[in-house]
Design a protein around this motif. Structure first.
Motif, PDB file in Angstrom:
ATOM      1  N   THR A 307       4.177   6.495  -4.333  1.00 47.08           N
ATOM      2  CA  THR A 307       4.909   5.249  -4.075  1.00 47.08           C
ATOM      3  C   THR A 307       6.412   5.489  -4.044  1.00 47.08           C
ATOM      4  N   GLY A 308       6.882   6.426  -4.869  1.00 47.49           N
ATOM      5  CA  GLY A 308       8.305   6.753  -4.830  1.00 47.49           C
ATOM      6  C   GLY A 308       8.715   7.328  -3.497  1.00 47.49           C
ATOM      7  N   TRP A 309       7.867   8.199  -2.965  1.00 45.13           N
ATOM      8  CA  TRP A 309       8.142   8.777  -1.635  1.00 45.13           C
ATOM      9  C   TRP A 309       8.146   7.676  -0.573  1.00 45.13           C
ATOM     10  N   LEU A 311       8.585   4.351  -0.825  1.00 43.04           N
ATOM     11  CA  LEU A 311       9.640   3.344  -0.935  1.00 43.04           C
ATOM     12  C   LEU A 311      11.023   3.913  -0.662  1.00 43.04           C
ATOM     13  N   ALA A 312      11.142   5.229  -0.616  1.00 43.52           N
ATOM     14  CA  ALA A 312      12.415   5.846  -0.244  1.00 43.52           C
ATOM     15  C   ALA A 312      12.620   5.851   1.272  1.00 43.52           C
ATOM     16  N   ARG A 313      11.579   5.495   2.008  1.00 46.05           N
ATOM     17  CA  ARG A 313      11.662   5.452   3.466  1.00 46.05           C
ATOM     18  C   ARG A 313      12.231   4.123   3.935  1.00 46.05           C
ATOM     19  N   ASP A 314      12.805   4.124   5.130  1.00 44.29           N
ATOM     20  CA  ASP A 314      13.356   2.896   5.689  1.00 44.29           C
ATOM     21  C   ASP A 314      12.278   1.925   6.163  1.00 44.29           C
ATOM     22  N   HIS A 317       8.922  -1.299   2.468  1.00 47.51           N
ATOM     23  CA  HIS A 317       9.629  -2.157   1.525  1.00 47.51           C
ATOM     24  C   HIS A 317       8.751  -2.586   0.343  1.00 47.51           C
ATOM     25  N   THR A 318       7.432  -2.624   0.586  1.00 47.62           N
ATOM     26  CA  THR A 318       6.512  -3.068  -0.450  1.00 47.62           C
ATOM     27  C   THR A 318       5.223  -2.260  -0.374  1.00 47.62           C
ATOM     28  N   GLY A 354       7.941  -3.206  -5.192  1.00 44.58           N
ATOM     29  CA  GLY A 354       8.991  -3.277  -4.192  1.00 44.58           C
ATOM     30  C   GLY A 354      10.006  -2.177  -4.352  1.00 44.58           C
ATOM     31  N   GLY A 355      10.736  -1.913  -3.273  1.00 41.31           N
ATOM     32  CA  GLY A 355      11.754  -0.885  -3.286  1.00 41.31           C
ATOM     33  C   GLY A 355      12.985  -1.346  -4.044  1.00 41.31           C
TER      34      GLY A 355
END
Length: 355
Positions: A307-309, A311-314, A317-318, A354-355
């Motif tokens: 999930t960290g990977w 949510l680091a993407r553009d 978002h969720t 969420g991010g």
């Protein structure tokens, strides 16, 4: 699954040598190789250069860049000599693939900065196949490699390409060398090695379409599992991934990951996304562990990394997760990672992060 890719490298090189050895008396320097700007001779030398480069990366365990070496043929080397070098460099790559442990990865820039032995074998096979085609086109020869070789390449490093009835024609189209009915011409392309995400105790290894198909059919997907694995949820996730691949909807970074213990290289479960992010940047994650790996924090560790990977993407978002009403252990996992309950339905409790 069985194959490391070594046999495919050997068969691709053999097909190359069998065809081009019939034209060694021709002028390779003065003829362009198909649609390339290179001559047939330059393209043949490039095949040998790629094969030895991949062997060097894998054997040397290069981690940050290409190893600083190249191959140069002696002055006066004729076309037959070039083919001998292709044969030798192909044998070196094949031997390296055979003797490299499954978990070893080495640097390659596309697209996630590394590849394993199967990835390097697939890249080497691809270089041999498509560039032999280029040379054959330039010399007016007919080249038709085995269907299985093109399929090997497509299912390992072209997971984003919808398969076609003819794997060889599909590979040529995917590399900008031909047309397929109903598909737009390809003007820019690259292959995709699988994504790998390390954690403290695990490695999340992206599963390619061939491995997913093997899991669906009751195989091990090329992984050594702890007793009881793979669990049914992993096989079901592989089924969904296979359907997405066949429909041309699969994106490899949003597929299935095998959870592999670093201490012994054995797989303990699966985790992955149900689909690519939607227009609002929402995607859902699911996972399971073999019973013998539960209760040790592995699911929390893997879910936090994945999930960290994401949510680091553009484009994300969720992240959603649906957990059965009575699965208290899994509810605890998502809560520890930071998910918050956002609702429920007949399938279970719906959690969001969420991010």
């Amino acid at each position: 699954m069985g194959s490391t890719g070594a046999l495919e490298v050997e068969e691709a090189v053999a097909s190359c040598l069998a065809l081009l050895s019939t034209a060694t008396e021709r002028d390779w320097d003065g003829v362009r190789a198909g649609r390339l700007e290179w001559s047939c001779r330059r393209t043949a030398e490039h095949i040998a250069s790629d094969l030895i480069s991949y062997a060097g990366q894998l054997a040397g365990r290069a981690q940050h860049a290409y190893l600083p070496f190249d191959i140069a043929l002696d002055d006066g080397t004729d076309n037959s000599g070039v083919l001998e070098v292709i044969g030798a460099t192909g044998a070196l790559l094949s031997a390296t693939v055979r003797t490299t442990p499954r978990e070893v990865r080495a640097f390659h820039p596309l697209p996630f900065r590394s590849a394993n032995r199967e990835g390097f074998a697939a890249m080497g096979t691809a270089e041999v196949l498509v560039h032999t085609h280029d040379i054959a086109e330039g010399l007016g020869l007919t080249y038709q490699p085995a269907r299985e070789l093109a399929e090997f390449v497509l299912t390992r490093i072209f997971p984003h390409i919808r398969p076609g009835a003819d794997p060889w024609r599909t590979l040529l189209w995917a590399t900008g060398r031909g047309n397929l009915p109903g598909r737009a011409p390809v003007t820019g392309w690259r292959w995709h090695n699988n994504l790998v995400l390390p954690t403290e105790r695990l490695t999340l290894e992206g599963v390619h379409p061939a491995a997913a198909a093997d899991l669906v059919n009751g195989g091990d997907g090329g992984f050594e599992w702890i007793p009881g694995g793979p669990f049914q949820g992993t096989r079901e996730a592989a089924t969904f991934m296979t359907k997405a691949y066949q429909a041309g909807l699969h994106r490899p970074e949003f597929g299935v990951f095998a959870l592999v213990r670093q201490e012994d290289g054995r797989a303990i479960g699966g985790m992955g996304f149900h689909s690519v992010p939607d227009e609002e940047g929402r995607t859902e994650v699911g996972y399971d562990l073999v019973e013998g790996a539960r209760g040790q924090g592995y699911a929390t560790e893997a879910l936090r990394a994945l999930t960290g990977w994401a949510l680091a993407r553009d484009d994300v978002h969720t992240v959603l997760a649906t957990v059965e009403h009575d699965n208290l252990a899994s509810q605890a996992v998502v809560s520890r990672v930071g998910f918050k309950q956002a609702g429920e339905d007949d399938e279970g409790l719906i959690y969001e992060l969420g991010g």
